[in-house]
Design a protein around this motif. Structure first.
Motif, mmCIF file in Angstrom:
data_model
loop_
_atom_site.group_PDB
_atom_site.id
_atom_site.type_symbol
_atom_site.label_atom_id
_atom_site.label_comp_id
_atom_site.label_asym_id
_atom_site.label_seq_id
_atom_site.Cartn_x
_atom_site.Cartn_y
_atom_site.Cartn_z
ATOM 1 N N THR A 197 4.338 -6.487 -7.317
ATOM 2 C CA THR A 197 6.018 -6.767 -7.476
ATOM 3 C C THR A 197 5.288 -8.429 -7.845
ATOM 4 O OG1 THR A 197 6.617 -4.767 -5.939
ATOM 5 C CG2 THR A 197 8.287 -6.577 -6.575
ATOM 6 N N ARG A 226 0.931 -1.147 0.027
ATOM 7 C CA ARG A 226 0.193 -0.301 0.396
ATOM 8 C C ARG A 226 0.963 1.149 -0.191
ATOM 9 N NH1 ARG A 226 -5.842 -0.673 1.866
ATOM 10 N NH2 ARG A 226 -5.694 1.170 1.088
ATOM 11 N N ILE A 227 0.724 2.378 -1.077
ATOM 12 C CA ILE A 227 1.016 3.433 -0.963
ATOM 13 C C ILE A 227 0.302 4.887 -0.789
ATOM 14 C CG2 ILE A 227 3.826 2.767 -2.291
ATOM 15 C CD1 ILE A 227 2.695 3.881 -4.526
ATOM 16 N N MET A 271 -3.178 4.395 -3.552
ATOM 17 C CA MET A 271 -2.918 3.483 -4.645
ATOM 18 C C MET A 271 -2.261 1.952 -4.287
ATOM 19 S SD MET A 271 -2.440 5.445 -7.165
ATOM 20 C CE MET A 271 -1.313 5.462 -7.652
ATOM 21 N N VAL A 272 -1.392 1.323 -5.129
ATOM 22 C CA VAL A 272 -0.442 0.184 -4.953
ATOM 23 C C VAL A 272 0.563 -0.400 -5.182
ATOM 24 C CG1 VAL A 272 -3.049 -1.614 -3.091
ATOM 25 C CG2 VAL A 272 -2.730 -0.855 -6.085
ATOM 26 N N LYS A 273 1.585 -0.678 -4.833
ATOM 27 C CA LYS A 273 2.982 -0.878 -5.755
ATOM 28 C C LYS A 273 2.761 -2.260 -5.773
ATOM 29 C CE LYS A 273 7.367 -1.356 -5.865
ATOM 30 N NZ LYS A 273 9.399 -0.595 -5.226
ATOM 31 N N GLU A 326 3.269 0.400 -10.184
ATOM 32 C CA GLU A 326 2.144 1.307 -9.250
ATOM 33 C C GLU A 326 0.136 1.725 -10.032
ATOM 34 O OE1 GLU A 326 3.969 4.639 -7.538
ATOM 35 O OE2 GLU A 326 5.334 4.094 -7.109
ATOM 36 N N CYS A 327 -0.287 1.567 -9.565
ATOM 37 C CA CYS A 327 -2.046 1.405 -9.755
ATOM 38 C C CYS A 327 -2.687 1.861 -8.666
ATOM 39 C CB CYS A 327 -1.916 0.892 -10.956
ATOM 40 S SG CYS A 327 -2.339 -1.223 -9.657
ATOM 41 N N ASP A 376 7.897 -4.723 -11.458
ATOM 42 C CA ASP A 376 6.874 -4.010 -10.537
ATOM 43 C C ASP A 376 6.415 -2.980 -11.527
ATOM 44 O OD1 ASP A 376 8.155 -1.678 -9.774
ATOM 45 O OD2 ASP A 376 9.766 -2.955 -9.648
#
Length: 294
Positions: free
Chosen positions: A267, A258-259, A263-265, A274-275, A272
């Protein structure tokens, strides 16, 4: 495993299990004519119906009756867990049920196909009869024909008992425990393979719930890239870790981080990106992994 040949030696073992010295005695026991038995013997086709009845009535090992061995090399890996103790447990279960409800032990191998097929689906951990047909290597119409005619599937019963360790008497008449050789903490769960981004039904996985400190409410096993992931399809939120996800219609196992904000990374071993968290369909959260898929 080949359930088509080996009838002559199987009939000899059935006679031995019953303690008979003549084929006529076996005919009388099974309620068939001597010509019927002679025909089956000459054709050398495996008498799966006789084997099921003999195993239930005598407690003899299905594997021994069918193949003459307790560790046949043609049997798939799950059957290696079937031990002499298991066979004794089956016999004890039959005797225990008979003592409690003697009138309930009625074996009629000329009917009961529908219920038996439903138990086969359950024992393998499938959710559809189509998945069972795929596993048995038969057409959907073949399975449907037996189901509609209520024909007892003795050959499939034997295969399932050997591959899953399910109780023969439960598979046959629905009495007793489903897996009477397993501890209360071990149970079969649905298993799927990921093939070219598609989730494919693949029999079952025997899960020991003692391995997890927190209970899995809706466990599933996923085989992917030479690993088996144990995941839970019941979850309340998306947290960091490995997940079974669907991205643009393709299933895979990905590491999710989680970012901010929303958003999430995502991998894997080779890339990898981000979306938005809404762009991914989350199916199950992975809790453990077994390397070298079994």
């Amino acid at each position: 495993m080949d359930l088509r040949r080996g009838g002559k030696t199987a009939i000899d073992r059935i006679m031995k299990a019953y303690g008979f010295t003549t084929k006529q005695a076996l005919c009388d026991k099974l309620g068939i004519s001597s010509s019927t038995l002679a025909n089956r013997y000459t054709r050398d086709s495996l008498p799966t119906d006789f084997i099921v009845q003999c195993a239930i009535e005598t407690g003899a090992s299905v594997e021994w009756l069918a193949f003459g061995t307790e560790n046949n090399q043609q049997v798939s890996p799950p059957s290696q867990a079937i031990t002499e103790q298991h066979h004794q447990d089956v016999a004890d279960s039959i005797h225990s049920i008979a003592q409690k409800s003697p009138n309930e032990i009625k074996i009629n191998l000329n009917q009961g196909g529908k219920a038996a097929i439903e138990r086969l689906v359950e024992a393998y951990g499938f959710t559809t009869r189509q998945a069972l047909a795929d596993h048995l290597g038969i057409s959907k119409s073949t399975l449907a024909n037996r189901y509609l005619r209520d024909t007892f599937p003795a050959d499939w019963i034997i295969q399932c008992a050997l591959e899953t360790g399910a109780s023969l008497i439960w598979l046959t008449i629905g009495k007793g425990q489903k897996f009477d050789n397993l501890s209360n903490n071990v149970r079969p769960i649905h298993r799927k393979h990921i093939v070219d981004g598609e989730l494919i039904d693949a029999s079952f996985f025997m899960l020991d719930t003692n391995l997890f400190t927190q209970p899995l409410n809706s466990p599933i096993a996923i085989s992917f890239a030479n690993k088996t992931y144990i995941a839970d399809m019941a979850f309340s939120e998306i947290v960091d870790g490995e997940w079974l996800v669907i991205i643009e219609g393709k299933s895979s196992i990905r590491k999710i981080t989680r970012i901010p904000v929303g958003m999430v990374k995502v991998t894997n071993s080779s890339s990898d990106f981000e979306c938005s968290i809404d762009e991914i369909e989350f199916i199950a959260r992975c809790h453990s992994v077994v390397v070298n898929n079994i």
